[in-house]
Design a protein around this motif. Structure first.
Motif, PDB file in Angstrom:
ATOM      1  N   ALA A  37      59.771 -30.318 -19.976  1.00 44.87           N
ATOM      2  CA  ALA A  37      58.681 -30.067 -19.081  1.00 44.87           C
ATOM      3  C   ALA A  37      59.326 -30.318 -17.346  1.00 44.87           C
ATOM      4  CB  ALA A  37      57.606 -31.260 -19.151  1.00 44.87           C
ATOM      5  N   VAL A  38      60.093 -31.425 -17.334  1.00 47.24           N
ATOM      6  CA  VAL A  38      60.842 -31.458 -16.260  1.00 47.24           C
ATOM      7  C   VAL A  38      61.939 -30.362 -16.095  1.00 47.24           C
ATOM      8  CG1 VAL A  38      62.468 -33.127 -14.846  1.00 47.24           C
ATOM      9  CG2 VAL A  38      60.628 -34.068 -16.039  1.00 47.24           C
ATOM     10  N   ARG A  39      62.687 -30.299 -17.108  1.00 50.42           N
ATOM     11  CA  ARG A  39      63.879 -28.988 -17.026  1.00 50.42           C
ATOM     12  C   ARG A  39      63.174 -27.966 -16.599  1.00 50.42           C
ATOM     13  NH1 ARG A  39      66.873 -25.515 -20.545  1.00 50.42           N
ATOM     14  NH2 ARG A  39      65.264 -25.763 -22.083  1.00 50.42           N
ATOM     15  N   SER A  40      62.002 -27.386 -17.080  1.00 48.38           N
ATOM     16  CA  SER A  40      61.510 -26.284 -16.557  1.00 48.38           C
ATOM     17  C   SER A  40      61.067 -26.243 -14.881  1.00 48.38           C
ATOM     18  CB  SER A  40      60.153 -25.945 -17.452  1.00 48.38           C
ATOM     19  OG  SER A  40      58.941 -27.026 -17.227  1.00 48.38           O
ATOM     20  N   GLY A  41      60.581 -27.423 -14.693  1.00 50.51           N
ATOM     21  CA  GLY A  41      60.413 -27.479 -13.217  1.00 50.51           C
ATOM     22  C   GLY A  41      61.631 -27.536 -12.365  1.00 50.51           C
ATOM     23  N   ILE A  42      62.691 -28.111 -12.916  1.00 48.07           N
ATOM     24  CA  ILE A  42      64.245 -27.816 -12.473  1.00 48.07           C
ATOM     25  C   ILE A  42      64.503 -26.302 -12.036  1.00 48.07           C
ATOM     26  CG2 ILE A  42      66.333 -28.285 -12.426  1.00 48.07           C
ATOM     27  CD1 ILE A  42      66.056 -30.954 -13.799  1.00 48.07           C
ATOM     28  N   ASN A  43      64.126 -25.435 -13.148  1.00 46.55           N
ATOM     29  CA  ASN A  43      64.486 -24.159 -13.145  1.00 46.55           C
ATOM     30  C   ASN A  43      63.561 -23.488 -12.111  1.00 46.55           C
ATOM     31  OD1 ASN A  43      66.303 -24.308 -15.212  1.00 46.55           O
ATOM     32  ND2 ASN A  43      65.191 -24.115 -16.907  1.00 46.55           N
ATOM     33  N   THR A  44      62.709 -23.865 -11.709  1.00 39.59           N
ATOM     34  CA  THR A  44      61.739 -23.314 -10.617  1.00 39.59           C
ATOM     35  C   THR A  44      62.178 -23.350  -9.081  1.00 39.59           C
ATOM     36  OG1 THR A  44      60.272 -25.135 -10.122  1.00 39.59           O
ATOM     37  CG2 THR A  44      59.562 -23.442 -11.998  1.00 39.59           C
ATOM     38  N   VAL A  45      63.449 -24.227  -9.087  1.00 38.60           N
ATOM     39  CA  VAL A  45      63.888 -24.586  -7.499  1.00 38.60           C
ATOM     40  C   VAL A  45      64.662 -23.525  -7.622  1.00 38.60           C
ATOM     41  CG1 VAL A  45      65.058 -26.119  -6.278  1.00 38.60           C
ATOM     42  CG2 VAL A  45      63.495 -27.067  -7.930  1.00 38.60           C
ATOM     43  N   PRO A  46      64.753 -22.874  -6.227  1.00 33.44           N
ATOM     44  CA  PRO A  46      65.672 -21.792  -5.970  1.00 33.44           C
ATOM     45  C   PRO A  46      67.048 -22.134  -5.829  1.00 33.44           C
ATOM     46  CG  PRO A  46      63.793 -21.702  -4.373  1.00 33.44           C
ATOM     47  CD  PRO A  46      63.548 -22.889  -5.225  1.00 33.44           C
ATOM     48  N   VAL A  47      68.052 -21.474  -6.627  1.00 29.67           N
ATOM     49  CA  VAL A  47      69.315 -21.708  -6.568  1.00 29.67           C
ATOM     50  C   VAL A  47      70.056 -21.880  -5.253  1.00 29.67           C
ATOM     51  CG1 VAL A  47      71.544 -20.913  -7.487  1.00 29.67           C
ATOM     52  CG2 VAL A  47      69.485 -20.716  -8.732  1.00 29.67           C
ATOM     53  N   GLY A  48      69.361 -20.994  -4.298  1.00 25.78           N
ATOM     54  CA  GLY A  48      69.798 -21.098  -2.981  1.00 25.78           C
ATOM     55  C   GLY A  48      69.834 -22.577  -2.229  1.00 25.78           C
ATOM     56  N   GLN A  49      68.872 -23.169  -2.609  1.00 34.11           N
ATOM     57  CA  GLN A  49      68.863 -24.837  -2.101  1.00 34.11           C
ATOM     58  C   GLN A  49      69.899 -25.385  -2.591  1.00 34.11           C
ATOM     59  OE1 GLN A  49      65.068 -26.387  -2.216  1.00 34.11           O
ATOM     60  NE2 GLN A  49      63.757 -24.932  -1.984  1.00 34.11           N
ATOM     61  N   THR A  50      70.288 -25.380  -3.947  1.00 31.70           N
ATOM     62  CA  THR A  50      71.342 -26.078  -4.366  1.00 31.70           C
ATOM     63  C   THR A  50      72.686 -25.659  -3.977  1.00 31.70           C
ATOM     64  OG1 THR A  50      70.159 -26.202  -6.494  1.00 31.70           O
ATOM     65  CG2 THR A  50      72.722 -26.648  -6.729  1.00 31.70           C
ATOM     66  N   GLU A  51      72.858 -24.413  -3.802  1.00 31.80           N
ATOM     67  CA  GLU A  51      74.280 -24.057  -3.092  1.00 31.80           C
ATOM     68  C   GLU A  51      74.392 -24.381  -1.666  1.00 31.80           C
ATOM     69  OE1 GLU A  51      73.855 -19.611  -3.458  1.00 31.80           O
ATOM     70  OE2 GLU A  51      74.227 -19.804  -5.485  1.00 31.80           O
ATOM     71  N   ALA A  52      73.118 -24.496  -0.671  1.00 31.02           N
ATOM     72  CA  ALA A  52      72.971 -24.885   0.401  1.00 31.02           C
ATOM     73  C   ALA A  52      73.211 -26.330   0.650  1.00 31.02           C
ATOM     74  CB  ALA A  52      71.836 -24.769   0.906  1.00 31.02           C
ATOM     75  N   ALA A  53      72.689 -27.246  -0.347  1.00 31.94           N
ATOM     76  CA  ALA A  53      73.124 -28.789  -0.356  1.00 31.94           C
ATOM     77  C   ALA A  53      74.579 -28.981  -0.566  1.00 31.94           C
ATOM     78  CB  ALA A  53      72.223 -29.335  -1.516  1.00 31.94           C
ATOM     79  N   ARG A  54      75.178 -28.118  -1.730  1.00 31.06           N
ATOM     80  CA  ARG A  54      76.512 -28.195  -2.030  1.00 31.06           C
ATOM     81  C   ARG A  54      77.431 -27.990  -0.865  1.00 31.06           C
ATOM     82  NH1 ARG A  54      77.478 -29.223  -7.633  1.00 31.06           N
ATOM     83  NH2 ARG A  54      79.594 -29.804  -6.848  1.00 31.06           N
ATOM     84  N   ALA A  55      77.017 -27.121   0.050  1.00 25.97           N
ATOM     85  CA  ALA A  55      77.582 -26.294   1.064  1.00 25.97           C
ATOM     86  C   ALA A  55      77.701 -27.513   2.111  1.00 25.97           C
ATOM     87  CB  ALA A  55      77.099 -25.223   1.768  1.00 25.97           C
ATOM     88  N   ILE A  56      76.777 -28.704   2.240  1.00 30.30           N
ATOM     89  CA  ILE A  56      77.095 -29.700   3.305  1.00 30.30           C
ATOM     90  C   ILE A  56      77.604 -30.895   2.851  1.00 30.30           C
ATOM     91  CG2 ILE A  56      74.827 -28.671   4.521  1.00 30.30           C
ATOM     92  CD1 ILE A  56      73.428 -30.800   3.341  1.00 30.30           C
ATOM     93  N   GLY A  57      78.158 -30.697   1.595  1.00 28.99           N
ATOM     94  CA  GLY A  57      78.886 -31.842   0.945  1.00 28.99           C
ATOM     95  C   GLY A  57      78.196 -32.937  -0.032  1.00 28.99           C
TER      96      GLY A  57
END
Length: 221
Positions: free
Chosen positions: A109-129
């Motif tokens: 259930a939690v993994r399905s929720g993780i998959n709903t988060v846009p990939v762009g947010q993850t990439e932006a977070a990684r971009a700021i370190g």
């Protein structure tokens, strides 16, 4: 009409059911979330463990897991989970078994929720370190949980009903008392209806409340 209830602790049995549900739900949420984190981890070994755990545990009957906690852990390996009396040991073993089983469903259930988060947010977070752990716990999971309140409510309702399996190892919850009453009293249909109503009183409000919460906290996309 209900004279046969005298001498039976009906409320006490349902209270044990509630305790089993609450403790198992807390344990399942914690362990299931960790498993979900493993399943989306960049580390292959962790992903393999999370995937293997979920696929194996979901396909094992809950009764087998519960009975194993008693026969395998307690009677064979003498694992008592810090308890001294037999009743407390069985209760804690039942919580352990329910947690082991239910966490696999919480994970998905939690993994399905993780998959709903846009990939762009993850990439932006990684971009700021931010590293993977920071991205997961600060950005992804808070949004994921808001998306899966409904599915987690279904898991919680299923867990409430699954607590009846604890009767297999002698935990004094509602199902064990029901079996005892049916054996001793000539009121099969009335007893069955009474316990069915009791479980409806536990599960129906849970579904309605969490359904309302799900709509309130849903992420607008």
């Amino acid at each position: 009409m209900f004279d046969f209830l005298e001498g039976y602790d009906l409320l006490g049995a349902f209270w044990v059911t509630v305790q089993l549900t609450v403790y198992s739900a807390i344990g399942s949420l914690i362990w299931g979330t960790l498993l979900a984190a493993m399943r989306v981890s960049p580390v292959p070994l962790m992903r393999a463990f999370g995937t293997g755990y979920v696929n194996i545990v979901r396909n094992i009957p809950l009764t087998v897991i519960i009975v194993f906690t008693s026969l395998g852990l307690f009677q064979t390996l003498s694992v008592s989970l810090g308890a001294d009396d037999f009743e407390t040991i069985n209760f804690r073993l039942a919580v352990l078994g329910l947690t082991v089983y239910t966490s696999a469903f919480v994970c998905e259930a939690v993994r399905s929720g993780i998959n709903t988060v846009p990939v762009g947010q993850t990439e932006a977070a990684r971009a700021i370190g931010l590293n993977f752990t920071q991205v997961l716990w600060l950005i992804i999971l808070p949004q994921a949980f808001r998306s899966v309140v409904g599915p987690l409510a279904s898991v919680l309702i299923a867990l409430t009903k699954n607590t009846t399996v604890a009767a297999a190892i002698g935990v004094a919850e509602a199902a064990l008392l029901m079996r005892t009453m049916i054996e001793n009293e000539a009121q099969l249909f009335l007893i069955s209806a009474l316990f069915a109503f009791g479980f409806i009183c536990l599960t129906l409000p849970t579904g309605l409340i969490l359904g309302w919460v799900s709509k309130k906290v849903a992420v607008k996309r």
